[in-house]
Design an enzyme around this catalytic site. Sequence first.
Site, PDB file in Angstrom:
ATOM      1  N   ARG A  31      -3.512   0.588  -4.460  1.00  0.00           N
ATOM      2  CA  ARG A  31      -1.553   0.996  -4.106  1.00  0.00           C
ATOM      3  C   ARG A  31      -1.245   1.180  -2.737  1.00  0.00           C
ATOM      4  O   ARG A  31      -2.517   0.934  -1.696  1.00  0.00           O
ATOM      5  CB  ARG A  31      -1.178   2.582  -4.959  1.00  0.00           C
ATOM      6  CG  ARG A  31      -2.064   4.259  -4.786  1.00  0.00           C
ATOM      7  CD  ARG A  31      -2.290   4.328  -3.276  1.00  0.00           C
ATOM      8  NE  ARG A  31      -0.973   4.306  -2.022  1.00  0.00           N
ATOM      9  CZ  ARG A  31      -0.297   4.794  -0.682  1.00  0.00           C
ATOM     10  NH1 ARG A  31      -1.917   4.005  -0.304  1.00  0.00           N
ATOM     11  NH2 ARG A  31       0.333   4.237  -1.300  1.00  0.00           N
ATOM     12  N   GLY A  32       0.226   0.731  -2.522  1.00  0.00           N
ATOM     13  CA  GLY A  32       0.241   0.277  -1.320  1.00  0.00           C
ATOM     14  C   GLY A  32       1.000  -0.881  -1.186  1.00  0.00           C
ATOM     15  O   GLY A  32      -0.391  -2.254  -1.508  1.00  0.00           O
ATOM     16  N   ARG A  41       2.876  -3.790 -11.221  1.00  0.00           N
ATOM     17  CA  ARG A  41       4.545  -2.971 -10.725  1.00  0.00           C
ATOM     18  C   ARG A  41       5.270  -3.857 -10.714  1.00  0.00           C
ATOM     19  O   ARG A  41       5.545  -5.178  -9.735  1.00  0.00           O
ATOM     20  CB  ARG A  41       3.392  -2.279  -9.904  1.00  0.00           C
ATOM     21  CG  ARG A  41       2.085  -1.560  -9.574  1.00  0.00           C
ATOM     22  CD  ARG A  41       2.318   0.060  -8.753  1.00  0.00           C
ATOM     23  NE  ARG A  41       2.540   0.879  -8.399  1.00  0.00           N
ATOM     24  CZ  ARG A  41       3.000   1.246  -7.739  1.00  0.00           C
ATOM     25  NH1 ARG A  41       1.887   1.806  -6.784  1.00  0.00           N
ATOM     26  NH2 ARG A  41       3.798   2.830  -7.054  1.00  0.00           N
ATOM     27  N   GLN A  85       0.764  11.487  -2.161  1.00  0.00           N
ATOM     28  CA  GLN A  85      -0.299  10.330  -1.250  1.00  0.00           C
ATOM     29  C   GLN A  85      -0.106  10.796  -0.003  1.00  0.00           C
ATOM     30  O   GLN A  85      -1.614  10.477   0.997  1.00  0.00           O
ATOM     31  CB  GLN A  85       0.728   8.717  -0.954  1.00  0.00           C
ATOM     32  CG  GLN A  85       0.418   7.630  -2.282  1.00  0.00           C
ATOM     33  CD  GLN A  85       1.782   8.328  -3.440  1.00  0.00           C
ATOM     34  OE1 GLN A  85       2.209   9.049  -3.621  1.00  0.00           O
ATOM     35  NE2 GLN A  85       2.288   6.936  -4.544  1.00  0.00           N
ATOM     36  N   ASP A  91       8.358  -1.221   0.312  1.00  0.00           N
ATOM     37  CA  ASP A  91       7.952  -2.050  -0.850  1.00  0.00           C
ATOM     38  C   ASP A  91       8.753  -3.048  -0.599  1.00  0.00           C
ATOM     39  O   ASP A  91       8.164  -3.500  -1.070  1.00  0.00           O
ATOM     40  CB  ASP A  91       8.102  -1.178  -1.744  1.00  0.00           C
ATOM     41  CG  ASP A  91       7.017   0.124  -1.949  1.00  0.00           C
ATOM     42  OD1 ASP A  91       7.052   0.844  -1.501  1.00  0.00           O
ATOM     43  OD2 ASP A  91       5.612  -0.403  -2.486  1.00  0.00           O
ATOM     44  N   ASN A 122      11.182   2.542  -0.728  1.00  0.00           N
ATOM     45  CA  ASN A 122      10.350   2.728  -0.601  1.00  0.00           C
ATOM     46  C   ASN A 122       9.733   3.886  -1.035  1.00  0.00           C
ATOM     47  O   ASN A 122      10.864   4.539  -1.741  1.00  0.00           O
ATOM     48  CB  ASN A 122       9.822   3.567   1.198  1.00  0.00           C
ATOM     49  CG  ASN A 122       8.638   3.563   1.617  1.00  0.00           C
ATOM     50  OD1 ASN A 122       8.011   3.284   1.576  1.00  0.00           O
ATOM     51  ND2 ASN A 122       8.523   4.205   2.115  1.00  0.00           N
ATOM     52  N   LYS A 123       8.532   4.950  -0.687  1.00  0.00           N
ATOM     53  CA  LYS A 123       8.697   5.687  -2.106  1.00  0.00           C
ATOM     54  C   LYS A 123       9.148   7.207  -2.046  1.00  0.00           C
ATOM     55  O   LYS A 123      10.557   6.818  -1.292  1.00  0.00           O
ATOM     56  CB  LYS A 123       6.984   6.611  -0.997  1.00  0.00           C
ATOM     57  CG  LYS A 123       6.717   7.807  -2.313  1.00  0.00           C
ATOM     58  CD  LYS A 123       6.134   7.810  -3.205  1.00  0.00           C
ATOM     59  CE  LYS A 123       5.630   6.396  -3.505  1.00  0.00           C
ATOM     60  NZ  LYS A 123       5.577   5.762  -4.456  1.00  0.00           N
TER      61      LYS A 123
HETATM   62  O1  MRU Z   1       3.486   3.562  -5.056  1.00  0.00           O
HETATM   63  P1  MRU Z   1       2.565   3.607  -4.134  1.00  0.00           P
HETATM   64  O2  MRU Z   1       1.642   4.469  -3.074  1.00  0.00           O
HETATM   65  O3  MRU Z   1       2.001   2.303  -3.940  1.00  0.00           O
HETATM   66  O4  MRU Z   1       3.697   3.487  -2.741  1.00  0.00           O
HETATM   67  C1  MRU Z   1       3.636   3.218  -1.542  1.00  0.00           C
HETATM   68  C2  MRU Z   1       4.257   3.577  -1.192  1.00  0.00           C
HETATM   69  O5  MRU Z   1       5.555   3.341  -1.144  1.00  0.00           O
HETATM   70  C3  MRU Z   1       4.271   3.075   0.696  1.00  0.00           C
HETATM   71  O6  MRU Z   1       5.161   3.658   1.656  1.00  0.00           O
HETATM   72  C4  MRU Z   1       4.470   1.382   1.098  1.00  0.00           C
HETATM   73  O7  MRU Z   1       3.975   0.653  -0.716  1.00  0.00           O
HETATM   74  C5  MRU Z   1       4.137   0.726   2.177  1.00  0.00           C
HETATM   75  S1  MRU Z   1       2.855   0.584   2.350  1.00  0.00           S
HETATM   76  C6  MRU Z   1       2.298   0.150   3.837  1.00  0.00           C
END
Ligand code: MRU
Length: 341
Positions: free
Chosen positions: A45-46, A79, A186, A227, A237-238
């Site tokens: 993820r990320g 995703r 996370q 994201d 973002n998250k």
């Molecule tokens: O749901 P995730 O864990 O994929 O979400 C990740 C995030 O929101 C990160 O902050 C984002 O992808 C940047 S990662 C360098």
Amino acid sequence: MVETIQWTPDGVVMIDQTRLPRQEQYVTCRDYREVATAIKDMIIRGAPAIGVAAAMGVALGVQAGEDFDTVCDTLAKTRPTAVNLFWAIDRMRSLYASLNGRPRPEIVARMVEEAQQIRVEDIAICRAIGKNGASLVPDGKTVLTHCNAGALATAGYGTALGVVRAAVEAGKHIDVFADETRPFLQGARLTAWELQQDSIPTTLITDNMSGHFLRSGRIGCVVVGADRIAGNGDVANKVGTYSVAVLAKENSVPFYVAAPISTLDLTLESGDQIPIEQRAASEVTHVFGVAVAPDDVRVENPAFDVTPARYVTAIITERGVARAPYEASLRALMQSASQKA
Ligand code: MRU
């Protein structure tokens, strides 16, 4: 440093991020369907990391002689929010189209090379983001971060945590506060773990404590990843990032977003157009398989939120730092990227 994802003769090997920090286990994806499942289930993820995974998934599909469009479509449906996923698939698509008519062994070799190249480039990009962001981090203070935008969310080094690493490498005396990041944790599971591995002093807090600490004066800046960033500088973002940004502004703490150019989506005018992934209710009602809510309770679980550009002090990329007005500054960075490409 830990290897997030690698191409090997046996398949695509990823550290299983659903098991960290208790178990350091690796998963080998032997075909593109397994890669798609790994992205969907957040074994990887990320945003940048899932871009690399998707590129490697496309390469596996080509290697196995699968139908190209089916491979790309399956990976694209995993995703919806992180634009890096679509950016990586498009890059693999362009190369594939340019190889039309070439002998099959050459096509396979070039596609595999390209996927590996995306991984190598991602690490270099993160280092450049770190270098560009390090001077913005106040010395002797705490950096607050949300979710995990570290080595685990990229091919290595990280975006937001890349800025932290570069500031530490530059000799700054800083420590990190990591929001635990409900519901997937996370921050607690991944950010705390990876910073510990690098001996960077880290304090874990729950998400609802960030306002308290932002008000206390000890947080020098917030640095998060992204994201997808719209043309006007709105940042997806998250989920929870928006609340942190508002509280940062209220307390005059700079709020920085660290992301590669591949996270920019200048086709979108504003963050309102960014698709927000909705995930399973069980992520909210259960913690490690244990129910923490009454059966059949109604649940919302948006995985991301959008922070309006007015809360963003600057966006740190591998090509430089963008500031408001973002319509102009992001476009200029995008153009300088394509000129150099
Ligand atoms: O749901 P995730 O864990 O994929 O979400 C990740 C995030 O929101 C990160 O902050 C984002 O992808 C940047 S990662 C360098």
